[in-house]
Design a protein around this motif. Structure first.
Motif, PDB file in Angstrom:
ATOM      1  N   LYS A 139     -49.637 -38.242 -20.554  1.00  0.00           N
ATOM      2  CA  LYS A 139     -49.261 -38.870 -19.286  1.00  0.00           C
ATOM      3  C   LYS A 139     -50.246 -39.988 -18.969  1.00  0.00           C
ATOM      4  N   ALA A 183     -41.598 -37.296  -9.171  1.00  0.00           N
ATOM      5  CA  ALA A 183     -42.744 -37.975  -9.801  1.00  0.00           C
ATOM      6  C   ALA A 183     -42.395 -38.267 -11.250  1.00  0.00           C
ATOM      7  N   PHE A 191     -43.742 -39.671 -14.896  1.00  0.00           N
ATOM      8  CA  PHE A 191     -44.922 -39.942 -15.710  1.00  0.00           C
ATOM      9  C   PHE A 191     -44.512 -40.679 -16.983  1.00  0.00           C
ATOM     10  N   THR A 236     -47.773 -39.996   1.847  1.00  0.00           N
ATOM     11  CA  THR A 236     -48.531 -40.047   0.591  1.00  0.00           C
ATOM     12  C   THR A 236     -49.299 -41.368   0.519  1.00  0.00           C
ATOM     13  N   CYS A 261     -51.896 -40.734  -4.525  1.00  0.00           N
ATOM     14  CA  CYS A 261     -51.739 -39.513  -5.325  1.00  0.00           C
ATOM     15  C   CYS A 261     -52.938 -39.391  -6.253  1.00  0.00           C
ATOM     16  N   GLU A 262     -53.500 -38.208  -6.336  1.00  0.00           N
ATOM     17  CA  GLU A 262     -54.635 -37.954  -7.210  1.00  0.00           C
ATOM     18  C   GLU A 262     -54.334 -36.754  -8.086  1.00  0.00           C
ATOM     19  N   MET A 263     -55.094 -36.602  -9.146  1.00  0.00           N
ATOM     20  CA  MET A 263     -54.907 -35.486 -10.063  1.00  0.00           C
ATOM     21  C   MET A 263     -56.243 -34.849 -10.386  1.00  0.00           C
ATOM     22  N   LEU A 306     -53.522 -29.177 -15.199  1.00  0.00           N
ATOM     23  CA  LEU A 306     -53.334 -30.326 -14.324  1.00  0.00           C
ATOM     24  C   LEU A 306     -52.884 -29.881 -12.940  1.00  0.00           C
ATOM     25  N   ILE A 352     -51.791 -31.642  -9.152  1.00  0.00           N
ATOM     26  CA  ILE A 352     -51.413 -32.903  -8.508  1.00  0.00           C
ATOM     27  C   ILE A 352     -51.577 -32.739  -7.008  1.00  0.00           C
ATOM     28  N   THR A 408     -51.587 -34.881  -3.088  1.00  0.00           N
ATOM     29  CA  THR A 408     -51.300 -36.097  -2.323  1.00  0.00           C
ATOM     30  C   THR A 408     -52.148 -36.094  -1.056  1.00  0.00           C
ATOM     31  N   GLY A 424     -57.337 -40.732 -10.726  1.00  0.00           N
ATOM     32  CA  GLY A 424     -56.280 -41.416 -10.000  1.00  0.00           C
ATOM     33  C   GLY A 424     -56.789 -42.714  -9.403  1.00  0.00           C
TER      34      GLY A 424
END
Length: 692
Positions: A59, A126, A128, A402, A405-407, A466, A468, A470, A502
């Protein structure tokens, strides 16, 4: 060299034209990068995390697709169409986590709320990509997604930003050149003594620009900022060399029988003078290469190379073109428009104390403004808010809050209970909307071994899982940066190897890195140019005077936005401080050289400075106005704020430096004449003969 150029001028012109072919091919073949965050150093954790996400999870870039007033079966159909787009790795929607026949309300509320807003009848998915944010594959995929979505859909995300930025850049770039060329020709036609010579200047500089842009092919890629400003900047800073050659040629033509003989001497004279003056300009650009944020290296290398190529062309192709069109130049000769420097110079020197008082009065508030000018790091602010990306982002923010967005890349072996606890604690951080992961969907009690393969593959790869999340905060805001620090603290409690990645974390790193870069680049540029002036003029005191005058001009230029209440892009301050110093300190060197020669020749200080000022004013004005003309049109036209602001600041910087050199430098030379004489090698030999 002058003899060789004049003798082989037809061959030089032929070679110059032939070289345009590989230059154009190289220009076309050079990839352009539209993702500024890509220039962050590979050593920082956020960049390492992005690479892990791409390498391990497949991704890279991602986008949000928001759908309004669409039935579930149509959303499923749209989702499948998006999944079939080349380079789309996965599309996460609620049917990814549960059967479509299952009511949404049966899902855990966290999952349902992540994807849906019942009040506005909107749902979100979402997307990717399997390639990086700004890779051509991701951009092409997003363009195709936009093509298959309807008016009910809004597509946002960093890749969408890059696509819109690319489109507007490609639309504007040809206009930049046209505006710069038209303004430069108009100004040169007014201030030069022939209506044809401006076109010859533009033609020769155009060749140099194409050579420079074509040779960028060997760099692999350049940034869109470099591509957009390098042509107009090269036009502005290298125009001096063409003007110097022309003036030298005219002077020698008055004392030599033929134009060929005059040009031989003009080439020799120009090569010596231009080589010296170009060093400070090149040094200013090379200073940008000391930035950890490698966008500086990108701009610095391209522009330093451009100046060097400009010098070469000005003593090879340009003389050949002037001799080829000599008759047309003579037929279109006219009297140039220029202020009477012989009358202005004595008035400036006479009123030196008033000028110095004004200089000091301006310096203090200028420095305060310079230190406090607000800058922004949110790249969204640099583009028109009417773009598809901006409209979609605003709609998404309004519907799902939002901001970004971060991961999180966490240890896959972290127990479900600890993962759940970490997620719950992160959700309690101010501004966090939702956190999505395997345990969000299935709960912490479900054994990892029985998690459905599709879900497991989506959220787990190798030794990483992972998550995810917001957040409602905007990128680069103080609130988001504080939130990032707090989330990192929570992560460290449960998993010291976890990484937060992110756009938000990358931008936070960008703020820290460029703050240090600004100090380093400013120091390097000042020291480098100080040293060059010291060696060229053989003086300890002259570099202090010259750099001080230009630095105050820089403070004024970069301090004005503070009093105007204007935010400028973060890169502007770093670039302008070095470019303005390197490109305009030549004005000061020109005048100081003449002053120094006059003093050594036997003049008293007032006569030496007045004469130097009178001789220098025309050259300084034409040079500064050429720089101004090449950049101001782009600054006013461009809808990309980074490009527009950079060009506006460069244009204003040229004028401010011109005023500072013409009015302030003579006063400074008068004030420090005795110290200059005692600390300048060539002038110390005078002893007391000329009151040194």
């Amino acid at each position: 060299m002058g003899n060789s150029v004049v003798k082989h001028r037809k061959l030089i012109l032929l070679i110059s034209i032939i070289l345009l072919i590989p230059s154009i091919l190289g220009f076309i073949g050079t990839r352009v990068n539209y993702d500024i965050l890509k220039y962050l150093p590979e050593s920082i954790e956020t960049v390492k995390g992005q690479n892990i996400l791409l390498d391990d999870f497949g991704k890279g870039g991602f986008a949000f697709v928001m759908v309004e007033n669409m039935k579930d079966r149509d959303v499923v159909k749209l989702k499948k169409e998006i999944e079939n787009v080349d380079h789309v790795d996965s599309v996460i929607w609620y049917d990814t986590l549960a059967d479509i026949s299952m009511p949404k309300e049966v899902l855990p509320s966290e999952v349902y709320d992540f994807f849906n807003n019942d009040e506005k009848k909107a749902t979100m998915m979402a997307v990717f990509f399997d390639s990086g944010t700004s890779d051509e594959a991701s951009i092409n995929a997003l363009e195709e997604i936009r093509g298959i979505t309807s008016d009910q859909c809004f597509v946002s995300g960093m890749t969408a930003f890059v696509l819109d930025l690319k489109n507007i850049s490609l639309h504007e770039e040809p206009v930049y050149i046209a505006i710069a060329v038209i303004i430069a020709i108009i100004l040169l036609s007014i201030f030069m003594d022939s209506f044809v010579i401006p076109f010859i200047f533009i033609a020769s500089i155009g060749m140099a620009i194409l050579y420079n842009m074509g040779s960028n092919y060997f760099l692999g890629e350049i940034s869109y900022i470099t591509k957009a400003i390098s042509a107009v900047l090269q036009l502005g800073v290298t125009m001096d060399y063409s003007i110097f050659l022309w003036h030298s040629y005219k002077d020698h033509k008055a004392v030599h029988e033929t134009g060929e003989e005059a040009m031989k001497h003009a080439i020799n004279e120009t090569l010596v003078s231009v080589a010296g003056s170009s060093i400070t300009t090149i040094a200013g650009f090379i200073a940008l290469c000391f930035m950890t944020f490698t966008l500086g290296f990108d701009i610095g290398v391209v522009m330093a190379k451009g100046v060097l190529i400009g010098v070469i062309v000005s003593v090879t192709a340009l003389p050949a073109m002037i001799l080829a069109f000599e008759k047309a130049i003579d037929k279109t000769a006219h009297k140039p428009i220029m202020i009477n420097s012989e009358k202005l110079a004595p008035k400036i020197v006479k009123n030196r104390f008033v000028i110095l008082l004004i200089f000091v009065a301006i310096a203090v508030p200028s420095f305060i403004g310079y230190q406090n000018t607000p800058v922004y790091y949110d790249l969204d602010k640099s583009v028109p808010q009417t773009l598809d990306f901006a409209v979609a982002k605003a709609e998404l923010d309004d519907t799902f809050h939002t901001g970004t967005c971060e991961m999180i890349l966490a240890d896959a072996n972290l127990s479900p209970g600890d993962t759940e606890a970490m997620m719950k604690e992160i959700e309690q951080v101010d501004g966090i909307n939702k956190v999505l992961g395997t345990s969000t969907v299935l709960g912490p009690l479900v054994p990892r071994e029985i998690v459905p393969t599709d879900i497991n593959k989506m959220f787990t790869s190798g030794d990483r899982q992972l998550l995810i999340l917001t957040t409602e905060y905007a990128v680069a805001s103080d609130e988001l940066n504080a939130q990032i620090r707090e989330v990192n603290q929570v992560m460290d409690k449960y998993d010291e190897t976890a990484m937060l990645i992110g756009e938000g974390p990358c931008t936070n790193d960008l703020i820290d890195i460029t703050d240090i870069d600004f100090k380093n680049v400013t120091t390097v540029s000042v020291l480098a140019i100080f040293l060059i002036i010291l060696l060229v003029l053989k003086s300890i005191s002259i570099p202090v005077v010259l750099v001080s005058v230009i630095e105050v001009a820089i403070f004024l230029n970069l301090g004005l936005p503070y009093y105007q209440g204007i935010e400028i892009p973060f890169i502007a301050g770093i670039c302008i401080s070095t470019i303005q110093l390197g490109a305009t300190v030549d004005y000061a060197i020109l005048m100081t050289n003449k002053y120094k020669g006059n003093r050594i020749g036997g003049m008293d200080k007032e006569s030496a400075i007045t004469g130097a000022l009178a001789d220098s004013i025309p050259s300084i004005i034409v040079s500064a106005l050429s720089f101004f003309g090449a950049t101001i049109g782009v600054g006013l036209y461009s809808e990309i704020d980074i490009i527009g602001t950079l060009c506006t600041l460069m244009a204003r910087g040229a004028i401010v430096s011109m005023i500072a050199v013409i009015f302030v430098l003579p006063s400074m030379l008068m004030l420090f004449d005795k110290i200059i004489c005692k600390t300048t090698l060539d002038m110390r030999r005078l002893g007391d003969k000329h009151e040194c």
